[in-house]
Write an enzyme that holds these catalytic residues in place. Structure first.
Site, PDB file in Angstrom:
ATOM      1  N   ARG A 179      20.879 115.385  17.507  1.00 26.98           N
ATOM      2  CA  ARG A 179      19.521 114.747  17.784  1.00 26.98           C
ATOM      3  C   ARG A 179      19.306 114.859  19.246  1.00 26.98           C
ATOM      4  O   ARG A 179      18.169 115.282  19.747  1.00 26.98           O
ATOM      5  CB  ARG A 179      19.502 113.271  17.343  1.00 26.98           C
ATOM      6  CG  ARG A 179      18.225 112.838  17.662  1.00 26.98           C
ATOM      7  CD  ARG A 179      18.120 111.409  17.204  1.00 26.98           C
ATOM      8  NE  ARG A 179      17.982 110.962  15.839  1.00 26.98           N
ATOM      9  CZ  ARG A 179      18.739 110.067  14.945  1.00 26.98           C
ATOM     10  NH1 ARG A 179      19.519 109.489  15.526  1.00 26.98           N
ATOM     11  NH2 ARG A 179      18.488 110.221  13.746  1.00 26.98           N
ATOM     12  N   LYS A 207      23.797 112.196   9.428  1.00 29.22           N
ATOM     13  CA  LYS A 207      23.975 111.448   8.081  1.00 29.22           C
ATOM     14  C   LYS A 207      22.733 111.437   7.123  1.00 29.22           C
ATOM     15  O   LYS A 207      22.837 111.746   5.982  1.00 29.22           O
ATOM     16  CB  LYS A 207      24.047 109.674   8.310  1.00 29.22           C
ATOM     17  CG  LYS A 207      25.504 109.633   9.286  1.00 29.22           C
ATOM     18  CD  LYS A 207      25.847 108.319   9.387  1.00 29.22           C
ATOM     19  CE  LYS A 207      24.777 107.576  10.402  1.00 29.22           C
ATOM     20  NZ  LYS A 207      24.740 107.927  11.747  1.00 29.22           N
ATOM     21  N   THR A 208      21.514 111.313   7.541  1.00 29.27           N
ATOM     22  CA  THR A 208      20.275 111.256   6.928  1.00 29.27           C
ATOM     23  C   THR A 208      20.173 112.960   6.445  1.00 29.27           C
ATOM     24  O   THR A 208      19.910 112.976   5.419  1.00 29.27           O
ATOM     25  CB  THR A 208      19.303 110.711   7.592  1.00 29.27           C
ATOM     26  OG1 THR A 208      19.422 109.602   8.129  1.00 29.27           O
ATOM     27  CG2 THR A 208      17.858 111.104   6.719  1.00 29.27           C
ATOM     28  N   THR A 235      26.705 103.411  10.610  1.00 29.24           N
ATOM     29  CA  THR A 235      27.423 103.634  11.786  1.00 29.24           C
ATOM     30  C   THR A 235      28.520 102.585  11.981  1.00 29.24           C
ATOM     31  O   THR A 235      29.302 102.516  13.012  1.00 29.24           O
ATOM     32  CB  THR A 235      26.313 103.212  13.267  1.00 29.24           C
ATOM     33  OG1 THR A 235      25.587 101.958  12.734  1.00 29.24           O
ATOM     34  CG2 THR A 235      25.197 104.371  13.164  1.00 29.24           C
ATOM     35  N   ASP A 278      20.519 103.895   3.718  1.00 24.26           N
ATOM     36  CA  ASP A 278      20.677 103.783   5.305  1.00 24.26           C
ATOM     37  C   ASP A 278      21.068 102.581   5.706  1.00 24.26           C
ATOM     38  O   ASP A 278      20.644 101.648   5.211  1.00 24.26           O
ATOM     39  CB  ASP A 278      19.547 104.299   6.010  1.00 24.26           C
ATOM     40  CG  ASP A 278      19.880 105.203   7.137  1.00 24.26           C
ATOM     41  OD1 ASP A 278      21.212 105.254   7.496  1.00 24.26           O
ATOM     42  OD2 ASP A 278      18.965 105.700   7.724  1.00 24.26           O
TER      43      ASP A 278
HETATM   44  N1  LIG Z   1      24.909 119.769  11.593  1.00 23.94           N
HETATM   45  C1  LIG Z   1      23.480 119.779  12.240  1.00 23.94           C
HETATM   46  N2  LIG Z   1      22.787 120.985  12.213  1.00 23.94           N
HETATM   47  C2  LIG Z   1      21.774 121.246  12.553  1.00 23.94           C
HETATM   48  N3  LIG Z   1      20.920 120.124  12.787  1.00 23.94           N
HETATM   49  C3  LIG Z   1      21.601 119.026  12.754  1.00 23.94           C
HETATM   50  C4  LIG Z   1      22.746 118.800  12.323  1.00 23.94           C
HETATM   51  N4  LIG Z   1      23.106 117.331  12.288  1.00 23.94           N
HETATM   52  C5  LIG Z   1      21.928 116.699  12.821  1.00 23.94           C
HETATM   53  N5  LIG Z   1      21.042 117.600  13.106  1.00 23.94           N
HETATM   54  C6  LIG Z   1      19.584 117.532  13.892  1.00 23.94           C
HETATM   55  O1  LIG Z   1      19.570 116.108  14.432  1.00 23.94           O
HETATM   56  C7  LIG Z   1      18.800 115.402  13.674  1.00 23.94           C
HETATM   57  C8  LIG Z   1      19.414 113.938  13.528  1.00 23.94           C
HETATM   58  O2  LIG Z   1      20.122 113.866  12.575  1.00 23.94           O
HETATM   59  P1  LIG Z   1      20.287 112.740  11.334  1.00 23.94           P
HETATM   60  O3  LIG Z   1      18.677 111.992  11.399  1.00 23.94           O
HETATM   61  O4  LIG Z   1      20.822 113.247  10.033  1.00 23.94           O
HETATM   62  O5  LIG Z   1      21.351 111.713  12.120  1.00 23.94           O
HETATM   63  P2  LIG Z   1      21.726 110.328  11.351  1.00 23.94           P
HETATM   64  O6  LIG Z   1      23.225 110.502  11.290  1.00 23.94           O
HETATM   65  O7  LIG Z   1      21.009 110.010  10.278  1.00 23.94           O
HETATM   66  O8  LIG Z   1      21.385 109.270  12.743  1.00 23.94           O
HETATM   67  P3  LIG Z   1      21.156 107.882  12.423  1.00 23.94           P
HETATM   68  O9  LIG Z   1      22.393 107.068  12.340  1.00 23.94           O
HETATM   69  O10 LIG Z   1      20.348 107.448  13.736  1.00 23.94           O
HETATM   70  O11 LIG Z   1      20.388 107.433  11.477  1.00 23.94           O
HETATM   71  C9  LIG Z   1      18.327 115.962  12.557  1.00 23.94           C
HETATM   72  O12 LIG Z   1      16.849 116.117  12.626  1.00 23.94           O
HETATM   73  C10 LIG Z   1      18.517 117.447  12.803  1.00 23.94           C
HETATM   74  O13 LIG Z   1      17.450 118.216  13.088  1.00 23.94           O
HETATM   75 MG   LIG Z   2      20.075 108.600   9.720  1.00 29.79          MG
END
Ligand SMILES: Nc1ncnc2c1ncn2[C@@H]1O[C@H](COP(=O)(O)OP(=O)(O)OP(=O)(O)O)[C@@H](O)[C@H]1O
Ligand SMILES: [Mg+2]
Length: 341
Positions: A221, A68-69, A162, A113
């Site tokens: 992640r 997401k981030t 989430t 977020d």
């Molecule tokens: N589609 C993708 N391709 C490659 N790497 C990814 C992908 N999605 C996520 N990642 C990797 O996973 C890590 C975590 O992703 P991210 O921080 O965007 O998750 P999030 O959904 O924001 O989690 P949270 O809900 O905990 O904030 C990122 O640092 C990245 O390296």
């Molecule tokens: Mg995030």
């Protein structure tokens, strides 16, 4: 160190954050998987660019660690606009939000977020801001208070949650597009890992990567974290990075073949041993493992359902025969399910 550090949803240290940041894909093209969401976002961004307007507001929903981030950053990057990052818990008063909104530059992407955790009063301010790029600011106190309208620069809000079910309808309705992120399949996770290994200059073979992909809870992640632990293992033991090394490293860190983490296992064990497989209500389950019902519902349950260990029924959560088999617990209904155990 135990498996807890590997699989907790929150980044655990500064080093982990730096590591995650370095591996984050910067463009939609580099972003692996989620092909449907990627296509939809691409279209939305291109249409806005052709029309010379700011893209619609975007809501990103899904369990932790699925990107997401990362996608919020990509939206800003692809639209060539600055990104402002904030979060629901940081916005406890309407004034906190007013300060952010009033300082946005035209076209800026505002990322909030955990948007479901924003204060109610701020939420209401956001409705007007999202719709009309305008807010009303209260000046003065008591009977003499008046509201002064303030025009904002057009912006794109990217909200992440989430818990999309916890967003009030008026807020949810104001997003032009909602992306529901799904767990990644193994071939997508292999691509994520392949890319990360290349960036880390870590020479690991295909079978090793495939093994990590199968044990990372469908989550990029976690995949990246496990890759780093395997790299540590190989470095210390001086072995090749192959299937055997991955298996030893993951066994050392207590990551099981399905990639279940500590909380997943606690939930399953309680369901199987204390409740005979269920049905168990969400709240009962949450109290039994000492977690918030929210966390169980939004973080633990989606993955357990996805891999077929539990099902949801109107009477509560029920463990499947596969769950009994995986944990080696005798199934009280086993005799009624010939051939399952
Ligand atoms: N589609 C993708 N391709 C490659 N790497 C990814 C992908 N999605 C996520 N990642 C990797 O996973 C890590 C975590 O992703 P991210 O921080 O965007 O998750 P999030 O959904 O924001 O989690 P949270 O809900 O905990 O904030 C990122 O640092 C990245 O390296
Ligand atoms: Mg995030």
């Amino acid at each position: 160190m135990t498996d807890v550090d590997l699989t907790t949803p929150e980044p655990i240290s500064e080093a982990e954050l730096v590591f995650e940041g370095a591996l984050r894909p910067k463009s939609l093209e580099e972003f692996v998987g989620q092909s449907k969401v990627r296509g939809q976002l691409q279209l939305l961004l291109q249409a806005a660019s052709i029309q010379g307007r700011t893209p619609d507001h975007i809501l990103l929903a899904g369990p932790p660690g699925l990107g997401k981030t990362t996608l919020a950053m990509i939206v800003a990057h692809e639209s060539n606009k600055p990104l402002r990052m904030s979060s629901g818990p940081a916005i406890q008063h309407a004034g906190d939000l007013a300060a952010v909104l009033s300082s946005l530059v035209p076209g800026e992407v505002l990322f909030i977020d955990e948007i479901h955790r924003m204060a109610r009063s701020a939420e209401e301010m956001l409705y007007l801001a999202m719709e009309d790029f305008r807010i009303d600011i209260m000046v003065g106190k008591g009977a003499g208070a008046t509201s002064v309208p303030l025009d904002l620069a057009p912006f794109t809000l990217v909200g992440a949650t989430t818990r999309s079910g916890m967003l009030p309808n008026p807020l949810r309705d104001r997003f032009g597009f909602t992306a529901h992120l799904e767990f990644y399949d193994e071939s997508e996770l292999e691509q994520v890992l392949h890319r990360a290994a290349r960036m880390l200059d870590f020479d690991i073979d295909r079978n090793g990567l495939a093994e990590i992909a199968g044990r990372c809870r469908g989550t990029p992640r976690i995949a990246n974290r496990l890759l780093r632990r395997v790299r540590d293992y190989v470095l210390v033991h001086g072995t090749d990075a192959n299937l055997a090394a991955v298996q030893s490293a993951l066994t050392l860190y207590d990551v099981d073949e399905l990639g279940l983490d500590r909380l997943d296992r606690a939930v399953m064990e309680i369901m199987l041993t204390r409740f005979g497989g269920g049905p168990v209500g969400l709240n009962t389950l949450a109290v039994s493992v000492g977690e918030e019902a929210d966390t169980i519902e939004s973080v633990v349950e989606p993955f357990l359902v996805r891999i077929g260990l539990i099902t949801r029924t109107p009477r509560g959560r029920v463990a499947t025969p596969q769950a009994f088999a995986h944990f080696g617990v005798p199934n009280p209904q086993g005799s009624f399910l010939p051939g399952v155990l």
